[in-house]
Design an enzyme around this catalytic site. Structure first.
Site, PDB file in Angstrom:
ATOM      1  NE  ARG A  50      -5.985   8.599  -0.060  1.00  0.00           N
ATOM      2  CZ  ARG A  50      -5.905   7.802   1.083  1.00  0.00           C
ATOM      3  NH1 ARG A  50      -5.880   6.381   1.035  1.00  0.00           N
ATOM      4  NH2 ARG A  50      -5.913   8.470   2.092  1.00  0.00           N
ATOM      5  CE  LYS A 149      -8.706   9.901   3.398  1.00  0.00           C
ATOM      6  NZ  LYS A 149      -9.655   9.302   4.571  1.00  0.00           N
ATOM      7  CD  GLU A 182     -13.312   1.477   3.276  1.00  0.00           C
ATOM      8  OE1 GLU A 182     -12.218   1.680   3.348  1.00  0.00           O
ATOM      9  OE2 GLU A 182     -14.237   2.433   2.798  1.00  0.00           O
TER      10      GLU A 182
HETATM   11  N1  PMP Z   1     -11.075   3.546   4.555  1.00  0.00           N
HETATM   12  C1  PMP Z   1     -11.411   4.764   5.029  1.00  0.00           C
HETATM   13  C2  PMP Z   1     -12.965   4.979   4.957  1.00  0.00           C
HETATM   14  C3  PMP Z   1     -10.795   5.940   5.376  1.00  0.00           C
HETATM   15  O1  PMP Z   1     -11.386   7.016   5.660  1.00  0.00           O
HETATM   16  C4  PMP Z   1      -9.317   5.469   5.488  1.00  0.00           C
HETATM   17  C5  PMP Z   1      -8.516   6.555   5.884  1.00  0.00           C
HETATM   18  N2  PMP Z   1      -9.027   7.115   7.345  1.00  0.00           N
HETATM   19  C6  PMP Z   1      -9.003   4.357   5.287  1.00  0.00           C
HETATM   20  C7  PMP Z   1      -9.837   3.227   4.794  1.00  0.00           C
HETATM   21  C8  PMP Z   1      -7.342   3.886   5.497  1.00  0.00           C
HETATM   22  O2  PMP Z   1      -6.600   4.618   4.286  1.00  0.00           O
HETATM   23  P1  PMP Z   1      -5.079   5.326   4.718  1.00  0.00           P
HETATM   24  O3  PMP Z   1      -4.318   3.901   4.959  1.00  0.00           O
HETATM   25  O4  PMP Z   1      -4.718   5.908   3.473  1.00  0.00           O
HETATM   26  O5  PMP Z   1      -5.213   6.091   5.883  1.00  0.00           O
END
Ligand code: PMP
Length: 284
Positions: A50, A149, A182
């Site tokens: 990722r 990200k 989200e």
């Molecule tokens: N959404 C956002 C905006 C994030 O920053 C994150 C990670 N902290 C997630 C969702 C969750 O992703 P992951 O399960 O890969 O940590």
């Protein structure tokens, strides 16, 4: 704690980056948050993959290959002798002159911090948290694809502050059409009539690695799970809700905008998933 910056390890007090780093000056960089459970780095390859996809998204040449990055992270964890912890892996555009031009930054900078994280106090995992739907909308994909990200989290920071002002621990962000995207640092799920639903990535959700684990666990547990466009109405009328993220893991959400979700306490499916996740991470 030994922190990796640009090829060398530093003690915590000496670990510093230049004020000319474009990650600092312009938020021009990307990152991953990764867990170490029981001496193993949880889903390292998925995180590194990722990270490299985020790099593609911002035309950033990290300067090393994915397997070399996995090695670097593994080495940083070993050096810090961490069996349980949290890794922050950051790649910035690197140092350059003032002015946003990324082409004036000759080399990306890699930073690896191996530490700990506890986003929510432990008791919330059994009682659940209250959330708010934020007035700050998720940045639309035609402005910036949030699947990158990036180290620029101001949109999320403002939404998080709004939650705190309202006495909630987290905000749920909607996209510009009013569809659920989200949370500020986590994905959101609802349970309705025994099935799991979460918004699709193209509606402003990061493709969370914990979210993917929930899909896999649901499959083995025989719980139907799918991506679906959701509105506030779906949140309010859900039987259960929870958020997922590397740092937060699986957290029940029991109140949204003052509305109790289901009976207003963590639901059975949420609790089953939390248990399944705990056994999964024990295996590392
Ligand atoms: N959404 C956002 C905006 C994030 O920053 C994150 C990670 N902290 C997630 C969702 C969750 O992703 P992951 O399960 O890969 O940590």
């Amino acid at each position: 704690m030994k922190i990796y910056i640009d090829g060398k390890y530093y003690d915590e007090k000496d670990a510093a980056i230049s004020v000319f780093d474009h990650g600092f000056l312009y938020g021009d960089g990307i990152f991953e948050g990764i867990r170490i459970y029981n001496g193993r780095i949880f889903r390292l390859s998925s995180h590194v993959r990722r990270l490299f996809e985020s790099a593609k998204g911002i035309y950033l040449n990290i300067g090393i290959e994915q397997n070399a990055m996995e090695k670097l992270v593994t080495e940083a964890v070993a050096l810090n002798q961490k069996r349980d912890g949290y890794i922050r892996l950051i790649v910035t555009r690197g140092d350059g002159p003032l002015g946003i031009d990324p082409f004036k930054c000759p080399r990306a900078k890699i930073i690896i911090i191996v530490g700990d994280i506890q986003i929510y106090p432990r008791e919330y995992y059994s009682q659940g948290i209250s959330a708010l739907t934020s007035s700050y909308r998720r940045i639309p994909a035609d402005c910036f694809d949030v699947r990158i990200k990036s180290v620029n989290y101001l949109n999320n920071v403002l939404a998080k502050m709004e939650a705190h002002r309202a006495g909630c621990l987290e905000s749920i962000m909607l996209d510009h059409n009013g569809y659920v995207a989200e949370c500020t640092g986590d994905n959101i799920f609802i349970v309705k009539e025994g099935a799991l639903f979460t918004p699709p990535a193209y509606q402003g959700a990061l493709e969370g690695i914990t979210r993917a684990e929930v899909f896999k666990m649901a499959l083995t547990m025989g719980i139907p799970a799918q991506e679906k466009t959701l509105t506030r109405f779906d949140l309010y009328n859900a039987d259960e809700s929870f958020l997922t993220g590397t740092a937060a893991e699986i957290m029940p959400v029991v109140i949204i905008d003052g509305n109790p979700i289901g009976p207003g306490k963590p639901g059975i499916i949420t609790e089953k998933l939390i248990q399944a996740f705990r056994s999964l991470i024990k295996q590392g």
